[in-house]
Structure formats: C-alpha cells, structure tokens
Design a protein around this motif. Structure first.
Motif, PDB file in Angstrom:
ATOM      1  N   GLY A 231       0.855  -1.179   0.000  1.00 31.23           N
ATOM      2  CA  GLY A 231       0.000   0.000   0.000  1.00 31.23           C
ATOM      3  C   GLY A 231       0.889   1.226   0.000  1.00 31.23           C
ATOM      4  O   GLY A 231       2.070   1.140   0.355  1.00 31.23           O
ATOM      5  N   ILE A 232       0.330   2.367  -0.429  1.00 30.12           N
ATOM      6  CA  ILE A 232       1.094   3.618  -0.363  1.00 30.12           C
ATOM      7  C   ILE A 232       0.368   4.528   0.623  1.00 30.12           C
ATOM      8  O   ILE A 232      -0.812   4.844   0.422  1.00 30.12           O
ATOM      9  N   VAL A 233       1.073   4.876   1.704  1.00 26.07           N
ATOM     10  CA  VAL A 233       0.461   5.655   2.776  1.00 26.07           C
ATOM     11  C   VAL A 233       1.446   6.720   3.251  1.00 26.07           C
ATOM     12  O   VAL A 233       2.572   6.813   2.762  1.00 26.07           O
ATOM     13  N   TYR A 234       1.033   7.513   4.238  1.00 28.50           N
ATOM     14  CA  TYR A 234       1.912   8.517   4.821  1.00 28.50           C
ATOM     15  C   TYR A 234       2.992   7.849   5.676  1.00 28.50           C
ATOM     16  O   TYR A 234       2.751   6.798   6.281  1.00 28.50           O
ATOM     17  N   ALA A 235       4.138   8.493   5.749  1.00 26.64           N
ATOM     18  CA  ALA A 235       5.221   8.015   6.613  1.00 26.64           C
ATOM     19  C   ALA A 235       4.711   7.877   8.046  1.00 26.64           C
ATOM     20  O   ALA A 235       5.077   6.941   8.765  1.00 26.64           O
ATOM     21  N   SER A 236       3.834   8.792   8.449  1.00 24.48           N
ATOM     22  CA  SER A 236       3.301   8.749   9.814  1.00 24.48           C
ATOM     23  C   SER A 236       2.474   7.489  10.063  1.00 24.48           C
ATOM     24  O   SER A 236       2.441   6.971  11.173  1.00 24.48           O
ATOM     25  N   ASP A 237       1.798   7.002   9.028  1.00 24.18           N
ATOM     26  CA  ASP A 237       1.000   5.782   9.192  1.00 24.18           C
ATOM     27  C   ASP A 237       1.892   4.584   9.478  1.00 24.18           C
ATOM     28  O   ASP A 237       1.522   3.691  10.241  1.00 24.18           O
TER      29      ASP A 237
END
Lengths: 270, 269
Positions: free
Chosen positions: B201-207
């Motif tokens: 998946g592509i998500v935020y670094a924070s996730d």
C-alpha cells in the motif's frame, strides 16, 4: 355499526393518541426520502445516473444481491425448517447464532469475515494453496451480503413454519408421507407468505449492504463497488452524483418491494 | 378507556424532552468546556496524544475529536456540523471551506508536512523488495481512493516514477492495474496491509510509524509528494478562545515534538 355510532366513536376516542406519534415517525421516514428526490431533480440527474460508474455499480448491486438472496433462500429454507420443526440439543445456541448478524454492527461483520476468510485469516489461509483468495473479489461482496441479510430470511421462514398446525404434520405422516414430501406438499405451500416476506427483506438488505462490504471486499469499480459504496464515494466527489445514485437505489428498492409484495398478494389469494 | 390516560402523559413528557434539547444550553461553568476538533484520519494517534496533553494543561477542558478523511470532514462541516478546529491533510479542503466562508480567509496555517512511502505486511507475502516489484502482474496493491488526499498523492508519485529509467515509462500504468481496492481513508489501506490481505500500500510516513511491524520502502524525495497539513479555527466556532489556544499549542515546540514522534515532519525547527 350505524354511521351515527361510528361518528360518536370517532369524536370520543382520543384518535390523536394514535395519529400524532405516527406522524412523528412518518415525518422522520418520509422527509429525507422526499428531500433526496427534491434536491436531485434540480441537478443533471440523467448525466449522473447514466454515468458508467453509476451503471456499473447498479449492475454489480443487482447481481450480488440476487446471488446472496438465492444463497440465503437455498440454504436458509432447510435451516429454518430444522429450527422450526426439529427438537435437538443446542438448538437455542444455533438460533442465537443465526439471529446474531441481525443485531451486529456491519463493521463487526466485515472485520469478522476478514479475520476468518481473509488471505491470512483463521480459515482463509487454508484456501490459499487452492489458489483462492476471497478479499477484494465479487464473491466477497456476496459473502458479506449473505452474512448480514440471510438471517432475516431464516427468521421469517422459521416463523412461517412454526405457525403451521402440528395436526397437519401428523395427518401427512399417517398418510405415509416422508419428511421431504411433508416439506414439499404441506409446509412449503402453507409457509409461502413468510418465505416471500423473508425474501423481500433479504434482498433489500443485501442491496443496501455497506459496512461489511467495504471492509471485506474493498472498493473497486465494476468488481466490488456496489451502489451504497458508490454513493459514499460519490458524496465526496460531488453531491449530485451521490443524490442521483441514491434516487436510483430508492427507485430500485421500491420496484423490488412492489414486485415481491404483488407476488405475495397473488399467492395469498390463490 | 382508562389505560389511555397514560398515553397523553407520555406524549407530553416526550414533547417536553424535545423542547429541552432545542433550548440553548445554560452557560456552562468556565471549568467544564468541550473543544471539538475535526482532524484528518492520518492524525488519529498524534492528535489523540496532543489532545490529552492539552487537557492536562487546561483543567476542565475536554477535547472531542472527529477523525475521518479530510474530504468527509469538509462535507460534514458544509452540511452544518459544528466544530471549533479543522485540521486537514490537504490545502484543497481548507480552501473550499474558506470559499464557503466557514473558515476566515488567511486564518489557516501549515502545522506539519508529511511524505509518503510504500508499506508491506510483516511477512511480505509477495516478496516485494523494490518499487519495481509493485508493477509485477498479480500483485495486490491497496490505495486510498482518488478523492482522498493520500490516494491522489500516491497516483502523482506513480506518475512521477515513470520518468525513472530503471522503472520504465509504463510503470504507473502497470502498477495501477494491480490496485485491488480504493479505500475511503488512508487508515483502511494500513489495516488491509497490516492484516496481510493486500501485498502493498502507499500511505503517509506517519501511518507506518503508527504500526511498527510493517515493512517499508522509501520513495525518492524527487518523486515524493510533501503533503502540507493546514489547521484553522472555524468562523462559527462555539469556543473561539479555546480553539486559538489549541492551535497555538499544536504549533508549540512541545506538540511539534509529539508530531515528530508519530512520523510527521514538524514545521517548527
């Protein structure tokens, strides 16, 4: 009762006790539906309603809800019959299990399906060697819909089978009927109304399923994006798309309800 | 007919109850106040902690959060939801609210930035090692929907990666074929990858920080999107002073450190 008496009764009975509370509910139920139609009439209804996304969601919704209703009826009818007519240990627990999805939040249903039948799920991992991965497939949509909607059919059908006079059952046995013949020629014709009512409920519930579907099946146009999902995402794109899709879903649901109720009436009269 | 006598009473009680709800609440004691914050789903962990710290520093104040996709929150606000503070994962939703006059012009300020990366389940079932593997046929890639900022950014990144000679000009096309679901918010992508149902998946670094067991693949800075998160009080905030002090706290060194801990890039040095 003479017209005079009827009039006296009308003015002496505090009818508003019935009418006022009913109005509260009817306003709550009716106004939102009215508002959706009212608002969508102004927008480019047909542009939105005939958009490829909308049509593909409609097609998928009709296909999956039909399949899950078929599944619910085919497997739910024998189960309802067992629960209604047979006596055995653990029956109460079984009835509880069947009733549970009716009160369970759809998000719990979706998570439970994912944990059980997901690719790395408790049971789903056994399917992987067979090349089967259920999440993100149309089959997962049907499973989610069946999970939440089939119990409605079982409940309704069970109610129909329970109501049948036990003397008829005995009479059939005396005549030499076996269990299957009893079911086919006595129970089925007598429980017809309840079975149809259950089918209506199941079909419309499956058509409206959202929470379990988005968790277990995901959201992909043409594959897992049913109408309720398309409406949810449409809401975020533009209100017009969401409204047009909602109106379509209301219309489709009304047609379904109408057709099935008509059928129910005919069966009852014959 | 005697048993009917109770019914009008019941109706009266019910109507009276409705009446109470419509009347304005009596002015609460200054000690007991609730600050309502609408915040992007990606802020869930960081803002929950920031909210607890803010409550500790302001006795009697309860911070009530509504976490959802930024565009969902924007729609809710447009439809009349009442809130004091809105923290968005992109500028677009904030700009829309400014246009709707729900947020005063120039009141929004960027309070953090966030970049994106690729996440993989702990056991990496598809054996993804490089970005190139994302375009391998049959891979199950989960993205946020294009209506969600994270979903839009993910597609921008894939398009930008087409220029990378190692990946080839058809990289984004081949990769987008692998998308199995367009999730309604970025946390859904994390959940599906964490459960191992999606291969990547592509998500935020924070996730990724919020779920440490996930494997990650960095996206080159040149192709990455730096998402700027704006925060603002709403023009009709019921608690304008509390809203202002909450925003001031979010911009403070203390809260910025909390944001950094949760994987965001703070704007304060």
């Amino acid at each position: 009762m003479s017209p005079q008496n009827r009039f006296t009764r009308w003015i002496t009975t505090p009818v508003w006790v019935f009418i006022l509370p009913s109005l509260v509910l009817l306003v709550l139920l009716g106004l939102p539906i009215f508002a959706v139609f009212w608002k969508s009439a102004g927008t480019d209804f047909f542009t939105y309603a005939l958009a490829p996304t909308a049509l593909s969601a409609l097609r998928l919704s009709l296909l999956t809800s039909s399949l899950s209703t078929l599944l619910a009826v085919a497997a739910g009818m024998p189960l309802a019959y067992i629960l209604a007519r047979w006596k055995f240990h653990g029956k109460t627990a079984l009835e509880l299990l069947v009733d549970l999805p009716v009160v369970l939040p759809p998000s719990v249903a979706g998570l439970a399906l994912l944990i059980a039948f997901g690719r790395q799920g408790v049971f789903g991992q056994w399917l992987v060697p067979l090349g089967i991965s259920l999440p993100f497939t149309t089959a997962a949509v049907v499973m989610a819909q069946t999970f939440v909607a089939a119990p409605l059919f079982v409940r309704s059908a069970k109610g129909g089978f329970v109501e049948i006079d036990p003397q008829l059952e005995e009479a059939a046995y005396v005549e030499g009927a076996n269990e299957l013949q009893l079911f086919r020629f006595v129970m089925l014709p007598l429980a017809w109304r309840s079975l149809l009512a259950g089918t209506i409920l199941t079909w419309t519930r499956a058509l409206g399923e959202f929470g379990a579907t988005i968790l277990f099946a995901g959201n992909l146009i043409g594959k897992t994006q049913t109408m309720p999902l398309a409406i949810y995402l449409g809401l975020e794109r533009s209100l017009g798309v969401a409204l047009a899709l909602s109106v379509m879903l209301v219309i489709v649901s009304v047609i379904l309800l109408g057709v099935l109720r008509q059928l129910e009436k005919k069966v009852h009269n014959s | 007919m005697k048993h009917f006598a109770l019914a009008p009473l019941l109706v009266t009680v019910l109507l009276a109850a409705c009446g109470t709800a419509e009347r304005p609440q009596p002015t609460p004691a200054p000690q007991a106040r609730t600050l309502t914050v609408f915040a992007a789903a990606s802020l869930t962990d960081a803002f929950t902690e920031i909210g607890r710290n803010f409550e500790a520093a302001h006795p009697g104040v309860t911070v009530s959060f509504n976490f959802a996709g930024s565009q969902t929150l924007r729609t809710q606000l447009e439809q009349g939801a009442v809130a004091d503070v809105f923290a968005s994962a992109n500028q677009t939703e904030m700009d829309t609210l400014v246009k709707d006059t729900l947020v005063a012009a120039n009141s929004a300020q960027v309070f953090l930035t966030n970049s994106l990366l690729v996440i993989l389940p702990a056991n990496n079932p598809a054996n993804v090692q490089t970005l190139k593997d994302l375009s391998r046929p049959g891979l199950k890639l989960d993205l946020a929907d294009t209506t969600v900022p994270a979903g839009k950014y993910a597609r921008q990144i894939l398009a930008s990666l087409d220029k990378d000679p190692a990946l080839g000009p058809n990289f984004s096309t081949q990769t987008l074929v692998n998308v199995v679901s367009n999730e309604t918010d970025v946390r859904q992508v994390v959940a599906k990858v964490q459960l191992g149902e999606a291969d990547a998946g592509i998500v935020y670094a924070s996730d990724a920080v919020a779920v440490p067991e996930l494997k990650t693949i960095e996206i080159p800075a040149a192709d990455n999107v730096i998402a700027k998160y704006p925060i603002s009080a709403l023009s009709k905030a019921p608690q304008p002073d509390l809203a202002a002090s909450f925003i001031a706290y979010v911009l403070s060194t203390d809260a910025q450190a909390t944001l950094k801990k949760w994987g965001f890039t703070p704007i304060a040095p």
